[in-house]
Scaffold this active site. Sequence first.
Site, PDB file in Angstrom:
ATOM      1  N   SER A  56       0.813  -1.218   0.000  1.00  0.00           N
ATOM      2  CA  SER A  56       0.000   0.000   0.000  1.00  0.00           C
ATOM      3  C   SER A  56       0.847   1.270   0.000  1.00  0.00           C
ATOM      4  O   SER A  56       0.461   2.276  -0.596  1.00  0.00           O
ATOM      5  CB  SER A  56      -0.944  -0.004   1.208  1.00  0.00           C
ATOM      6  N   HIS A  74      -0.191   4.552   4.309  1.00  0.00           N
ATOM      7  CA  HIS A  74      -0.819   5.164   3.132  1.00  0.00           C
ATOM      8  C   HIS A  74      -0.418   6.635   3.009  1.00  0.00           C
ATOM      9  O   HIS A  74       0.004   7.096   1.939  1.00  0.00           O
ATOM     10  CB  HIS A  74      -2.349   5.076   3.235  1.00  0.00           C
TER      11      HIS A  74
END
Length: 363
Positions: free
Chosen positions: A248, A308
Amino acid sequence: MPGQRETAVSMPLTPSRSDLYWRRIFEKYDKDKDGRISYVELKEIINSREYEHDLPDNVVDKIMSLADRDNSGYLDFNEFVAMMHNPDLKAVFGHFVARYVHSIIPQRGPVDTTARSKSYFTYADGTYEEEYSCWPPAVCMILISLVEIVLFCYDAAEGNTQANGTIAKLFIYNPHKRQEAWRFITYMLVHVGVVHLLVNLLVQLFLGVPLEMVHRWWRVTLVYLAGVAAGSLATSLTDPKVYLAGASGGVYALIAAHVATIIMNWSEMEFAIIQLLVFLLLAAVDIGTAVYDRYWSHLNQNIGYVAHLAGALAGLLVGIGVLRNLEKRKWEKRLWWAAVLLYCSLMLAGILANIFWTARFQH
């Protein structure tokens, strides 16, 4: 005549066919106003668009040799016009001539031959889109995806799909084994379940491959790995007891890299505002979902939102620093320095904190 030029450089001409149209272009680049374009002036035309890092050294020589029919060392007006229609130029330097001509020839709108005080040129968007190429091949994201699939299948063959197999235990970011520095990068190869793997694969392929086709695989690799490293460094500091798996950080770096290249190539993109709004919408949805889940739904999800965010920030900064900027402007150069210095400062701070802030990681 316009049709011939289309064949030569694959770029459309404006409707005007008058000598005045070509004369105004010629006079614009005849710097000393002697009625001739010299070798030096021809080279300045190309380098003025800041393409000197992309053009082979012998390009200008070949242009001059083709266009200077009387070997005078200069291009007169007729030779200049013939040069702009010469089909051999496309074979000489391919897409370079397309970018060169695109920078000096108006692409849309008729030429106003009555009002000399007005601007005669309207530059078209779309130069960025012309840079898409399959050579060198866009292999980075494909190879990384294949490695992730193979490693996941290896553990899955032993009945382990929840990041608890042999490979996963070796590569996952484990806060108890922080001294094994490779884990700050290799956690991107570990996935928790099939859905986790498929989502990351789809996003990184759909976002990464188009970036590679314009910016080349090595630049995209730097952006991707920068996001992965930033994600693990930030997570280790904010959540020192959390295990980390998945790509991610790199995926969000790719998302932000698209924003970076939109910012740096705004004038060269045909639909820059639409692309920017799409990526900002994706970011807003993800941030909104994270805030809602944590503060309103009170869900206990194993999602590394810090990874993220850190990956996206790294992707934005490194994207500005390493991705191609088709036409550099002064403010973009200042932005480049700011992005590079900020990224290096944050990464240095993150690395030093992970090494020396031992009290943060005591169990």
